[in-house]
Design a protein around this motif. Sequence first.
Motif, mmCIF file in Angstrom:
data_model
loop_
_atom_site.group_PDB
_atom_site.id
_atom_site.type_symbol
_atom_site.label_atom_id
_atom_site.label_comp_id
_atom_site.label_asym_id
_atom_site.label_seq_id
_atom_site.Cartn_x
_atom_site.Cartn_y
_atom_site.Cartn_z
ATOM 1 N N TRP A 56 10.117 -9.471 21.318
ATOM 2 C CA TRP A 56 10.148 -11.033 21.181
ATOM 3 C C TRP A 56 11.690 -11.529 21.387
ATOM 4 C CZ3 TRP A 56 12.548 -13.952 17.836
ATOM 5 C CH2 TRP A 56 12.256 -15.383 17.754
ATOM 6 N N ARG A 57 12.435 -10.747 20.760
ATOM 7 C CA ARG A 57 13.814 -11.022 20.938
ATOM 8 C C ARG A 57 14.575 -10.980 22.256
ATOM 9 N NH1 ARG A 57 13.939 -9.716 15.098
ATOM 10 N NH2 ARG A 57 14.980 -11.214 13.991
ATOM 11 N N ASP A 58 14.440 -9.778 22.593
ATOM 12 C CA ASP A 58 15.270 -9.518 23.963
ATOM 13 C C ASP A 58 14.531 -8.430 24.487
ATOM 14 O OD1 ASP A 58 16.741 -9.341 26.058
ATOM 15 O OD2 ASP A 58 18.657 -8.239 25.052
ATOM 16 N N ARG A 61 12.982 -4.207 28.762
ATOM 17 C CA ARG A 61 11.947 -3.759 29.751
ATOM 18 C C ARG A 61 12.138 -1.932 29.854
ATOM 19 N NH1 ARG A 61 12.958 -7.760 34.606
ATOM 20 N NH2 ARG A 61 13.148 -9.579 33.237
ATOM 21 N N THR A 62 12.483 -1.429 28.731
ATOM 22 C CA THR A 62 12.658 0.151 28.986
ATOM 23 C C THR A 62 11.218 0.548 28.380
ATOM 24 O OG1 THR A 62 12.896 0.132 26.358
ATOM 25 C CG2 THR A 62 15.006 -0.272 27.845
ATOM 26 N N GLY A 63 11.204 2.067 28.556
ATOM 27 C CA GLY A 63 9.896 2.700 28.219
ATOM 28 C C GLY A 63 9.263 2.307 26.917
ATOM 29 N N ILE A 64 10.215 1.949 26.000
ATOM 30 C CA ILE A 64 9.549 1.851 24.520
ATOM 31 C C ILE A 64 8.824 0.452 24.782
ATOM 32 C CG2 ILE A 64 9.962 0.933 22.109
ATOM 33 C CD1 ILE A 64 11.675 3.507 21.897
ATOM 34 N N GLN A 65 9.805 -0.782 25.337
ATOM 35 C CA GLN A 65 9.097 -2.058 25.470
ATOM 36 C C GLN A 65 7.876 -2.110 26.240
ATOM 37 O OE1 GLN A 65 12.618 -1.783 25.120
ATOM 38 N NE2 GLN A 65 12.190 -2.382 23.002
ATOM 39 N N ARG A 66 7.842 -1.159 27.370
ATOM 40 C CA ARG A 66 6.626 -1.288 28.211
ATOM 41 C C ARG A 66 5.514 -0.783 27.343
ATOM 42 N NH1 ARG A 66 10.047 0.657 32.508
ATOM 43 N NH2 ARG A 66 9.803 3.078 31.825
ATOM 44 N N TYR A 89 7.291 -11.174 14.047
ATOM 45 C CA TYR A 89 8.418 -10.470 14.599
ATOM 46 C C TYR A 89 9.373 -10.800 13.089
ATOM 47 C CZ TYR A 89 10.043 -15.601 14.669
ATOM 48 O OH TYR A 89 10.172 -16.956 14.525
ATOM 49 N N LEU A 90 10.323 -9.997 13.058
ATOM 50 C CA LEU A 90 11.245 -10.084 11.717
ATOM 51 C C LEU A 90 12.197 -10.999 11.939
ATOM 52 C CD1 LEU A 90 11.771 -6.107 10.836
ATOM 53 C CD2 LEU A 90 10.818 -8.157 9.251
ATOM 54 N N SER A 91 12.438 -11.911 10.787
ATOM 55 C CA SER A 91 13.374 -12.974 10.769
ATOM 56 C C SER A 91 14.085 -13.062 9.611
ATOM 57 C CB SER A 91 12.609 -14.361 10.909
ATOM 58 O OG SER A 91 13.436 -15.435 10.899
ATOM 59 N N GLY A 124 4.059 -1.468 12.505
ATOM 60 C CA GLY A 124 5.343 -1.773 13.175
ATOM 61 C C GLY A 124 5.352 -0.843 14.524
ATOM 62 N N LEU A 125 5.117 -1.702 15.520
ATOM 63 C CA LEU A 125 4.907 -1.243 16.950
ATOM 64 C C LEU A 125 6.282 -1.089 17.732
ATOM 65 C CD1 LEU A 125 2.832 -0.117 19.065
ATOM 66 C CD2 LEU A 125 2.460 -2.439 19.439
ATOM 67 N N ASP A 126 7.078 -2.012 17.536
ATOM 68 C CA ASP A 126 8.470 -2.183 18.108
ATOM 69 C C ASP A 126 9.410 -1.144 17.633
ATOM 70 O OD1 ASP A 126 10.066 -2.747 20.385
ATOM 71 O OD2 ASP A 126 9.726 -4.741 19.988
#
Length: 170
Positions: A56-58, A61-66, A89-91, A124-126
């Motif tokens: 969500w923040r940034d 496009r790495t493997g984990i974000q995919r 998302y955490l804020s 907690g996926l990300d």
Amino acid sequence: EHPSSGEMRVLTWKESSTHLGMLLKKSSSNNFSSHFGELLNTAPKKKLYVDISVVWRDDFRTGIQRVVRAILSALVLSPPKDFIVCPVYLSDSSGIWEYRTVQTYSPVNQDNSIFPKDGDVLLGLDLAGGYVVAASQQGLYRKLADSGLQIYFLVYDLIPVLMPKFFVAE
């Protein structure tokens, strides 16, 4: 241009949210709830909050974000029985760590704090280690667990923990 990912098409955060938004509009216009847990005529029993803080923040496009985008898309297309899928998302914008719904395509509480109930689940996926540690130190996860929220985190790599001799301490 997207990085190569074999047969799977990689979507940017904007493309993913646009796609999911279209699914929401489709389910609203058809007055049914098969996508993203948008329930118009029936109330689900539980919410599945999916932490996508880093994407969500940034979106790097790495493997984990995919992986995060792919799992979220799968959950949206086929939500667990009796669950609404809510990306969060955490804020700490107010000085206190909290989870907020992702405004772009959340079916409930547009960009508001979450208020979990007994039986709701947080996944907690990300890979948001820094945010999670700070939120934990402030007591967020204890407070959420006390509300009855079941909390799970996906662990991506245990090799440094299981085989520390192969890694240099920094």
